[in-house]
Design a protein around this motif. Structure first.
Motif, PDB file in Angstrom:
ATOM      1  N   GLU A   1      -3.474   2.116 -12.065  1.00  9.37           N
ATOM      2  CA  GLU A   1      -3.799   1.956 -10.794  1.00  9.37           C
ATOM      3  C   GLU A   1      -4.893   2.949 -10.398  1.00  9.37           C
ATOM      4  O   GLU A   1      -5.050   3.949 -10.908  1.00  9.37           O
ATOM      5  CB  GLU A   1      -2.331   2.209  -9.884  1.00  9.37           C
ATOM      6  CG  GLU A   1      -1.512   1.240 -10.080  1.00  9.37           C
ATOM      7  CD  GLU A   1       0.001   1.613  -9.393  1.00  9.37           C
ATOM      8  OE1 GLU A   1      -0.144   2.561  -8.297  1.00  9.37           O
ATOM      9  OE2 GLU A   1       0.995   0.900  -9.319  1.00  9.37           O
TER      10      GLU A   1
ATOM     11  N   THR B   1       0.927  -3.764  -8.153  1.00  8.81           N
ATOM     12  CA  THR B   1       0.010  -2.982  -7.428  1.00  8.81           C
ATOM     13  C   THR B   1      -1.252  -2.437  -8.464  1.00  8.81           C
ATOM     14  O   THR B   1      -1.824  -1.570  -8.049  1.00  8.81           O
ATOM     15  CB  THR B   1       0.853  -1.981  -7.074  1.00  8.81           C
ATOM     16  OG1 THR B   1       1.500  -1.341  -8.174  1.00  8.81           O
ATOM     17  CG2 THR B   1       1.644  -2.295  -5.764  1.00  8.81           C
ATOM     18  N   GLY B   2      -1.289  -2.933  -9.731  1.00  4.44           N
ATOM     19  CA  GLY B   2      -2.171  -2.595 -10.765  1.00  4.44           C
ATOM     20  C   GLY B   2      -2.930  -3.596 -11.511  1.00  4.44           C
ATOM     21  O   GLY B   2      -2.677  -4.699 -11.019  1.00  4.44           O
TER      22      GLY B   2
ATOM     23  N   THR C   1     -10.886  10.421  -6.371  1.00  3.51           N
ATOM     24  CA  THR C   1     -10.133   9.080  -6.580  1.00  3.51           C
ATOM     25  C   THR C   1      -8.992   9.507  -7.815  1.00  3.51           C
ATOM     26  O   THR C   1      -9.498  10.169  -8.810  1.00  3.51           O
ATOM     27  CB  THR C   1     -10.926   7.823  -7.162  1.00  3.51           C
ATOM     28  OG1 THR C   1     -12.011   7.889  -5.923  1.00  3.51           O
ATOM     29  CG2 THR C   1     -10.385   6.683  -7.493  1.00  3.51           C
TER      30      THR C   1
ATOM     31  N   GLY D   1      -3.091   1.453  -3.480  1.00  2.69           N
ATOM     32  CA  GLY D   1      -4.177   1.518  -4.302  1.00  2.69           C
ATOM     33  C   GLY D   1      -5.033   0.072  -4.157  1.00  2.69           C
ATOM     34  O   GLY D   1      -4.818  -0.682  -3.130  1.00  2.69           O
TER      35      GLY D   1
ATOM     36  N   HIS E   1      -6.318   5.083  -6.729  1.00  2.00           N
ATOM     37  CA  HIS E   1      -6.157   5.435  -5.233  1.00  2.00           C
ATOM     38  C   HIS E   1      -7.199   6.105  -4.820  1.00  2.00           C
ATOM     39  O   HIS E   1      -7.409   7.347  -5.164  1.00  2.00           O
ATOM     40  CB  HIS E   1      -4.855   6.185  -5.480  1.00  2.00           C
ATOM     41  CG  HIS E   1      -3.574   5.107  -5.820  1.00  2.00           C
ATOM     42  ND1 HIS E   1      -2.719   4.654  -4.779  1.00  2.00           N
ATOM     43  CD2 HIS E   1      -3.202   5.101  -6.924  1.00  2.00           C
ATOM     44  CE1 HIS E   1      -1.792   4.221  -5.423  1.00  2.00           C
ATOM     45  NE2 HIS E   1      -1.830   4.245  -6.912  1.00  2.00           N
TER      46      HIS E   1
END
Length: 350
Positions: free
Chosen positions: A327, A245-246, A286, A336, A329
């Motif tokens: 990450e 996820t990053g 953000t 994300g 978002h």
């Protein structure tokens, strides 16, 4: 035209007798006896000798026996001459007749019929139009005139055809020239449009480069002396969600971690598999997550600027080695986006 003497008429019978009655050759008196019915015969109506005799016809080709018939023949000949003139289209030929002597002096019973023919032949001749000589010439003239008219018509038609061909060629040339001009204008317009689009693209690129350059002064990479080991979206059993996820920046433990942009610290502390994690909220909302830190240098609510140190690289949480897990978002969303694409949009090249 010379006219003939009238033919003798039948004796006139008066209703009443007169003392002196006219008879042929003299006057009749009552003493000569009573009147008798007169039945004309060939002998009774025969004229005196040397007065009215005419030559006998030769094989049907001579004159008639009376001057009346002779006059009719002359008139017929003259009429025929007029008809010939009308039919041939030529000017009539004049008819000349000589002064005739007394017919009685020309004809007598003593002379043979053959002797009177020359005298009668001098009566005059009816000259018809010279059809035999002029007809070929007239036909030739008419043919030449017709040929001239036909040739004139052919030349006129040929001239019209040539004129139409010239007009068609001129129209085709004008159309071709117009098409060429239109094509050239279209090509020039296309070139101008392409040049304009190219210039606009170049200008856009320059503007974007300037914007990124300006953002580069406002944004910075989160660390230095790093190596990208894992990117966004990679699948594997190492991550609980089934994919990464990053973006992982592998670096030695203790390497400084910086604020990528100015903002506020909204979270700082331990977060399970993330280890020590710091959350930086930018002015646009953000959220930037920094995980697996070995130490945290800021506190919640603290304002930081671009490049400020917020912690150090570590190996806390669910890791296999020292690295910074980053990450992004937008708007504080739970899911994300790709941190590498986001950094590049800010003029940075991780």
């Amino acid at each position: 035209m010379v006219s003939n003497r009238p033919a003798p008429e039948a004796p006139f019978v008066p209703s009443q007798r007169s003392a002196d009655t006219f008879v042929y050759g003299g006057a009749r008196t009552d003493d000569e006896g009573p009147w008798e019915e007169w039945n004309p015969t060939a002998e009774s109506v025969r004229p005196p000798r040397g007065k009215h005799r005419v030559a006998k016809q030769r094989g049907g080709g001579g004159f008639a026996r009376s001057s009346t018939v002779l006059g009719v023949g002359v008139i017929a000949a003259v009429s025929a001459g007029g008809m010939a003139s009308a039919n041939t289209g030529k000017a009539p030929v004049s008819i000349s007749l000589p002064d005739l002597p007394d017919v009685g002096s020309l004809i007598s019973d003593d002379e043979p019929a053959e002797d009177t023919a020359p005298a009668l032949s001098s009566f005059g001749s009816v000259t018809a139009p010279q059809a035999d000589d002029t007809a070929p010439q007239s036909a030739a003239d008419a043919g030449e005139a017709l040929r001239s008219r036909i040739m004139a018509q052919v030349e006129s038609q040929q001239t019209q055809v040539e004129t139409q061909a010239q007009l068609a060629a001129a129209e085709a040339a004008a159309k071709a020239e117009a098409d060429a001009v239109a094509k050239a204008e279209k090509e020039a317009e296309a070139k101008a449009t392409a040049a304009k689009e190219k210039a606009e693209a170049e200008a856009k690129e320059k503007a974007e480069a300037a914007r990124l350059a300006e953002l580069a002064t406002q944004y910075t990479l989160p660390t230095s002396s790093y190596t990208i080991t894992s990117t966004f979206g990679e699948a594997g059993a190492y991550w609980s969600s089934g994919y990464h996820t990053g973006l992982d920046f592998a670096a030695p433990t203790g390497t400084l971690i910086k604020a990528v942009h100015s903002g506020t610290i909204t979270s700082a502390g331990w977060d399970g598999s993330y280890g020590y994690k710091t959350v930086l909220t930018l002015d646009d909302g953000t959220e930037i997550w920094y995980a697996h830190q070995s130490s945290i240098s800021v506190s919640v609510g603290q304002k930081v600027a671009t490049g400020d140190v917020i912690g150090r690289v570590g190996a806390t949480g669910n890791v296999t080695g020292a690295h910074l897990h980053l990450e992004v978002h937008p708007g504080g969303s739970a899911s994300g986006i790709d941190p590498g694409a986001w950094l590049r949009s800010k003029g940075l090249n991780p």
